[in-house]
Design a protein around this motif. Sequence first.
Motif, mmCIF file in Angstrom:
data_model
loop_
_atom_site.group_PDB
_atom_site.id
_atom_site.type_symbol
_atom_site.label_atom_id
_atom_site.label_comp_id
_atom_site.label_asym_id
_atom_site.label_seq_id
_atom_site.Cartn_x
_atom_site.Cartn_y
_atom_site.Cartn_z
ATOM 1 N N LEU A 96 0.946 -1.112 -0.052
ATOM 2 C CA LEU A 96 -0.006 0.024 -0.115
ATOM 3 C C LEU A 96 1.036 1.324 0.191
ATOM 4 N N GLU A 97 2.014 1.463 0.909
ATOM 5 C CA GLU A 97 2.783 2.481 0.662
ATOM 6 C C GLU A 97 3.572 2.595 -0.419
ATOM 7 N N ASN A 98 4.049 1.666 -1.082
ATOM 8 C CA ASN A 98 4.520 1.802 -2.585
ATOM 9 C C ASN A 98 3.663 2.204 -3.400
ATOM 10 N N GLN A 99 2.375 1.856 -3.380
ATOM 11 C CA GLN A 99 1.223 2.609 -4.370
ATOM 12 C C GLN A 99 1.333 3.756 -3.978
ATOM 13 N N ARG A 100 1.305 4.276 -2.777
ATOM 14 C CA ARG A 100 1.050 5.799 -2.359
ATOM 15 C C ARG A 100 2.322 6.391 -2.783
ATOM 16 N N LEU A 101 3.474 5.713 -2.789
ATOM 17 C CA LEU A 101 4.468 6.362 -3.169
ATOM 18 C C LEU A 101 4.747 6.707 -4.728
ATOM 19 N N ALA A 102 4.271 5.656 -5.388
ATOM 20 C CA ALA A 102 4.103 5.723 -6.849
ATOM 21 C C ALA A 102 3.040 7.029 -7.478
ATOM 22 N N LYS A 103 2.036 7.108 -6.555
ATOM 23 C CA LYS A 103 1.219 8.128 -6.830
ATOM 24 C C LYS A 103 1.848 9.572 -6.556
ATOM 25 N N ILE A 104 2.582 9.770 -5.558
ATOM 26 C CA ILE A 104 3.145 11.121 -5.013
ATOM 27 C C ILE A 104 4.083 11.148 -6.208
ATOM 28 N N ARG A 105 4.972 10.264 -6.570
ATOM 29 C CA ARG A 105 6.020 10.382 -7.486
ATOM 30 C C ARG A 105 5.165 11.025 -8.982
ATOM 31 N N THR A 106 4.315 10.222 -9.380
ATOM 32 C CA THR A 106 3.430 10.503 -10.589
ATOM 33 C C THR A 106 2.957 11.970 -10.422
ATOM 34 N N ALA A 107 2.328 12.356 -9.320
ATOM 35 C CA ALA A 107 2.137 13.909 -9.068
ATOM 36 C C ALA A 107 2.710 14.781 -9.278
ATOM 37 N N MET A 108 4.130 14.436 -8.590
ATOM 38 C CA MET A 108 5.244 15.520 -8.630
ATOM 39 C C MET A 108 5.749 15.599 -10.042
ATOM 40 N N ASN A 109 5.633 14.445 -10.726
ATOM 41 C CA ASN A 109 5.990 14.588 -12.404
ATOM 42 C C ASN A 109 5.271 15.382 -12.924
ATOM 43 N N ASP A 110 3.892 15.144 -12.736
ATOM 44 C CA ASP A 110 2.889 15.938 -13.552
ATOM 45 C C ASP A 110 2.948 17.361 -13.359
ATOM 46 N N ILE A 111 3.205 17.806 -12.268
ATOM 47 C CA ILE A 111 3.191 19.217 -11.597
ATOM 48 C C ILE A 111 4.519 19.724 -12.451
ATOM 49 N N ASN A 112 5.521 19.172 -12.508
ATOM 50 C CA ASN A 112 6.785 19.633 -13.081
ATOM 51 C C ASN A 112 6.343 19.735 -14.563
ATOM 52 N N LYS A 113 5.598 18.708 -15.299
ATOM 53 C CA LYS A 113 5.419 18.964 -16.569
ATOM 54 C C LYS A 113 4.243 19.688 -16.901
ATOM 55 N N LYS A 114 3.421 20.302 -15.821
ATOM 56 C CA LYS A 114 2.371 20.981 -16.050
ATOM 57 C C LYS A 114 1.195 20.115 -16.738
ATOM 58 N N GLN A 115 1.241 18.874 -16.367
ATOM 59 C CA GLN A 115 0.158 18.041 -16.871
ATOM 60 C C GLN A 115 -0.890 17.529 -16.105
ATOM 61 N N ILE A 116 -1.395 18.372 -15.302
ATOM 62 C CA ILE A 116 -2.179 17.884 -14.247
ATOM 63 C C ILE A 116 -3.614 17.997 -14.740
ATOM 64 N N SER A 117 -3.994 17.078 -15.781
ATOM 65 C CA SER A 117 -5.162 16.771 -16.745
ATOM 66 C C SER A 117 -5.138 15.414 -17.049
ATOM 67 N N ILE A 118 -6.481 15.070 -17.186
ATOM 68 C CA ILE A 118 -6.671 13.605 -17.520
ATOM 69 C C ILE A 118 -6.487 13.517 -19.145
ATOM 70 N N HIS A 119 -5.641 12.782 -19.545
ATOM 71 C CA HIS A 119 -5.492 12.653 -21.223
ATOM 72 C C HIS A 119 -6.080 11.030 -21.444
ATOM 73 N N TYR A 120 -6.701 10.945 -22.653
ATOM 74 C CA TYR A 120 -7.171 9.670 -22.804
ATOM 75 C C TYR A 120 -7.506 9.662 -24.422
ATOM 76 N N SER A 121 -7.315 8.494 -24.895
ATOM 77 C CA SER A 121 -7.683 8.354 -26.205
ATOM 78 C C SER A 121 -8.521 7.108 -26.473
ATOM 79 N N VAL A 122 -9.668 7.237 -26.657
ATOM 80 C CA VAL A 122 -10.833 6.067 -26.637
ATOM 81 C C VAL A 122 -11.286 6.002 -28.103
#
Length: 276
Positions: free
Chosen positions: A94-120
């Motif tokens: 559970l903590e590794n999953q939380r850590l992965a989400k934190i790192r993903t969020a930090m990466n998205d902030i750095n890239k200014k990509q806090i939005s949901i991208h999808y291709s359906v």
Amino acid sequence: MFKIGEFSKLTQVSVRMLRYYDETGLLKPAEVNKYTGYRMYSSKQIPILNKILFLRDTGFTVLEIGNALKHWDNDYIKQELKVKEKETEENIKLENQRLAKIRTAMNDINKKQISIHYSVTLKSIPSYDVISLRKTIPDYFCEGILWQELCDYIKAERLNISEENYSFAIYHDKEYKDKGVDVEVCIITNQKGINRGNFTFRQTDPLEKVACSMVYGSYENISPTYMSFVHWLEENNQYEITGISRQVCHKGPWNEADPNKYLTEIQIPVKLREKL
């Protein structure tokens, strides 16, 4: 005999904790001076204190420590440690999953990509002849256990079915569940066989129209992709969900060492809404 301060210094356990162990009944002073009220400790109590510290550091609660001290023997402690080992492994996951989400969020902030991208995309899925295994498992992360069971069964029965065949999972629950999920794993095959227990040779239903989205990277990316279907369905409200979802793992642990290169396809059956 030692005063509480002396015992604290020699054992490297704070006075506060010694008082706490006294209050909870884990380690009572050997004596209490009836005139001064001073707590007095004996060297004979050090083995008990060491047991308390060991159990505390391995994650035991006060209640669990008390029970362990009352029933202290090798078999009992081994069993309790096995239970604690499993709990710790779950917490690490559970903590590794939380850590992965934190790192993903930090990466998205750095890239200014806090939005949901999808291709359906929309497509139809034919009926397949498959060998399948369907069970209720603890959670979605346990799906790998089903795949292993199915592959072991194929080998044990000496079936001429390659693990490299096109495969997919069907999620039979109509809603998301935290525990007790109904999952069926399927491998396409032209071979016929006898059904045994939960191992079944069957033909899957064809799907006239499914909304599909590809998930690139580790399995942690799957959940946000499911959320993206909410946005797609709102923008394409002429469609509605009409069945249970499937997942196709094009690239996974069996053929790709790097989780960042995994490729998973989510398939959700849809149909055009009836016009009122």
